[in-house]
Design an enzyme around this catalytic site. Structure first.
Site, PDB file in Angstrom:
ATOM      1  N   ASN A 113      34.284 -30.990  60.347  1.00  0.00           N
ATOM      2  CA  ASN A 113      33.887 -29.795  61.089  1.00  0.00           C
ATOM      3  C   ASN A 113      35.171 -29.187  61.639  1.00  0.00           C
ATOM      4  O   ASN A 113      35.713 -29.676  62.634  1.00  0.00           O
ATOM      5  CB  ASN A 113      32.926 -30.174  62.226  1.00  0.00           C
ATOM      6  N   LYS A 171      35.537 -26.456  63.051  1.00  0.00           N
ATOM      7  CA  LYS A 171      35.287 -25.603  64.216  1.00  0.00           C
ATOM      8  C   LYS A 171      36.058 -24.284  64.049  1.00  0.00           C
ATOM      9  O   LYS A 171      36.184 -23.808  62.927  1.00  0.00           O
ATOM     10  CB  LYS A 171      35.632 -26.358  65.510  1.00  0.00           C
ATOM     11  N   HIS A 225      25.033 -28.092  66.871  1.00  0.00           N
ATOM     12  CA  HIS A 225      26.205 -28.772  67.421  1.00  0.00           C
ATOM     13  C   HIS A 225      26.187 -28.609  68.939  1.00  0.00           C
ATOM     14  O   HIS A 225      25.781 -27.572  69.455  1.00  0.00           O
ATOM     15  CB  HIS A 225      27.491 -28.188  66.821  1.00  0.00           C
ATOM     16  N   GLU A 252      28.415 -27.911  70.953  1.00  0.00           N
ATOM     17  CA  GLU A 252      29.143 -26.722  71.431  1.00  0.00           C
ATOM     18  C   GLU A 252      28.261 -25.482  71.347  1.00  0.00           C
ATOM     19  O   GLU A 252      28.339 -24.590  72.190  1.00  0.00           O
ATOM     20  CB  GLU A 252      30.437 -26.555  70.615  1.00  0.00           C
ATOM     21  N   GLU A 265      26.201 -37.216  67.901  1.00  0.00           N
ATOM     22  CA  GLU A 265      27.521 -36.965  68.496  1.00  0.00           C
ATOM     23  C   GLU A 265      27.411 -37.040  70.014  1.00  0.00           C
ATOM     24  O   GLU A 265      26.965 -36.081  70.656  1.00  0.00           O
ATOM     25  CB  GLU A 265      28.028 -35.576  68.098  1.00  0.00           C
ATOM     26  N   GLY A 276      36.156 -34.772  71.042  1.00  0.00           N
ATOM     27  CA  GLY A 276      37.450 -34.187  71.394  1.00  0.00           C
ATOM     28  C   GLY A 276      38.112 -34.827  72.599  1.00  0.00           C
ATOM     29  O   GLY A 276      39.082 -34.308  73.136  1.00  0.00           O
ATOM     30  N   SER A 319      35.404 -38.229  68.056  1.00  0.00           N
ATOM     31  CA  SER A 319      36.723 -38.878  67.969  1.00  0.00           C
ATOM     32  C   SER A 319      36.818 -39.920  66.855  1.00  0.00           C
ATOM     33  O   SER A 319      37.460 -40.956  67.025  1.00  0.00           O
ATOM     34  CB  SER A 319      37.127 -39.481  69.320  1.00  0.00           C
TER      35      SER A 319
HETATM   36  P1  13P Z   1      36.101 -34.711  67.360  1.00  0.00           P
HETATM   37  O1  13P Z   1      36.174 -35.526  66.111  1.00  0.00           O
HETATM   38  O2  13P Z   1      37.274 -33.789  67.537  1.00  0.00           O
HETATM   39  O3  13P Z   1      35.818 -35.561  68.561  1.00  0.00           O
HETATM   40  O4  13P Z   1      34.850 -33.729  67.205  1.00  0.00           O
HETATM   41  C1  13P Z   1      33.619 -34.264  66.850  1.00  0.00           C
HETATM   42  C2  13P Z   1      32.729 -33.148  66.511  1.00  0.00           C
HETATM   43  O5  13P Z   1      32.293 -32.406  67.367  1.00  0.00           O
HETATM   44  C3  13P Z   1      32.410 -32.932  65.100  1.00  0.00           C
HETATM   45  O6  13P Z   1      31.374 -32.036  64.961  1.00  0.00           O
END
Ligand code: 13P
Length: 253
Positions: free
Chosen positions: A9, A11, A97, A99, A169, A175, A215
């Site tokens: 992803n 983003k 997601h 976010e 997640e 992150g 992560s």
């Molecule tokens: P990270 O791997 O940067 O923690 O992000 C996970 C994520 O949100 C994947 O969709």
């Protein structure tokens, strides 16, 4: 055999030239994906043609979208529909997601509509769920995630639910560099599978791929993916580094 998936992803990251370079660096490595293994790249929508071109002729590599709008077409300025993504060959769409839930206020009901739209377009939703830190600290993560799944997915038929990929997640691990331990990941993945088994039966639940996100890195992917109910990962930061994501693809079982 259940699909094992390494999904990137990206983003909202990278310029077009950086995106091209990342694909070129990543594809130098031969990943030798087996029939049940897939590498999926959820790139910013504007880079879908580039990603499609870079992955042409490569088996079990797919381009994905990070989001879609539930309507098929119409006066929804700035949005992109599931049939539009299907029309350019995109088969997977990330839905819900954290976010998008947090920054864009996407509710369980809205995500149910999006899931329906993706399935109606003949595509595969990668449906995200997961709890924030306070819920984990209170120890109520199972019921929190169960409610997300029930509210957005339980209206689906058994045939439809087998087409959905789940991405668990935990928000506190996204992150942050904090990863759920492989024990924590297995525990909640098994719980998620039991939620589907209760609703649809064990045989159906056993067909659903459940990815872990939060992560995931080259250094921890193998251990997390080795858990029996973890079927790969949805990877943010580490998917932007070719060597990291290559190693994560190679950690699939
Ligand atoms: P990270 O791997 O940067 O923690 O992000 C996970 C994520 O949100 C994947 O969709």
């Amino acid at each position: 055999m259940r699909k094992q998936i390494a999904a990137a992803n990206w983003k909202m990251n990278l310029s077009v030239s950086e995106a091209a370079t990342l694909f070129d660096q990543l594809l130098v490595t031969e990943h030798n994906l087996s029939a049940h293994q897939e590498a999926i790249f959820a790139v910013p929508a504007i880079y879908i043609p580039l990603a499609t071109q870079k992955l042409t002729g490569k088996n079990n590599y797919y381009v994905a979208a990070q989001n879609c709008y539930p309507k098929s077409n119409g006066a929804y300025t700035g949005e992109i529909s599931a049939p539009m993504f299907a029309s350019v060959g995109v088969k997977h769409i990330v839905i819900g997601h954290s976010e998008r839930r947090e920054y864009f206020g996407e509710s369980d009901g809205f995500l149910a509509e999006k899931t329906d739209a993706v399935l109606a377009a003949g595509s595969i939703p990668i449906f995200c769920c997961g709890e924030p830190l306070d819920i984990r600290e209170a120890g109520t993560q199972n019921s929190f995630v169960e409610t997300q799944l029930k509210n957005s997915l339980f209206h689906l038929s058994a045939e439809e639910i087998t087409k959905v990929v789940i991405a668990y997640e935990p928000i506190w691990a996204i992150g942050t560099g904090k990863t759920a331990s492989s024990f924590q990941a297995q525990e909640i993945h098994a719980y998620i599978r039991s939620v589907f088994a209760d609703k649809y039966g064990q045989a159906i639940a056993d067909q659903i791929s459940i990815l872990y996100g939060g992560s995931v890195k080259a250094s921890n992917a193998k251990e997390i993916f080795s858990q029996p109910d973890v079927d790969g990962g949805l990877v943010g930061g580490a998917s932007l580094i070719a060597t990291e994501f290559s190693a994560i693809i190679n950690a699939l079982k």
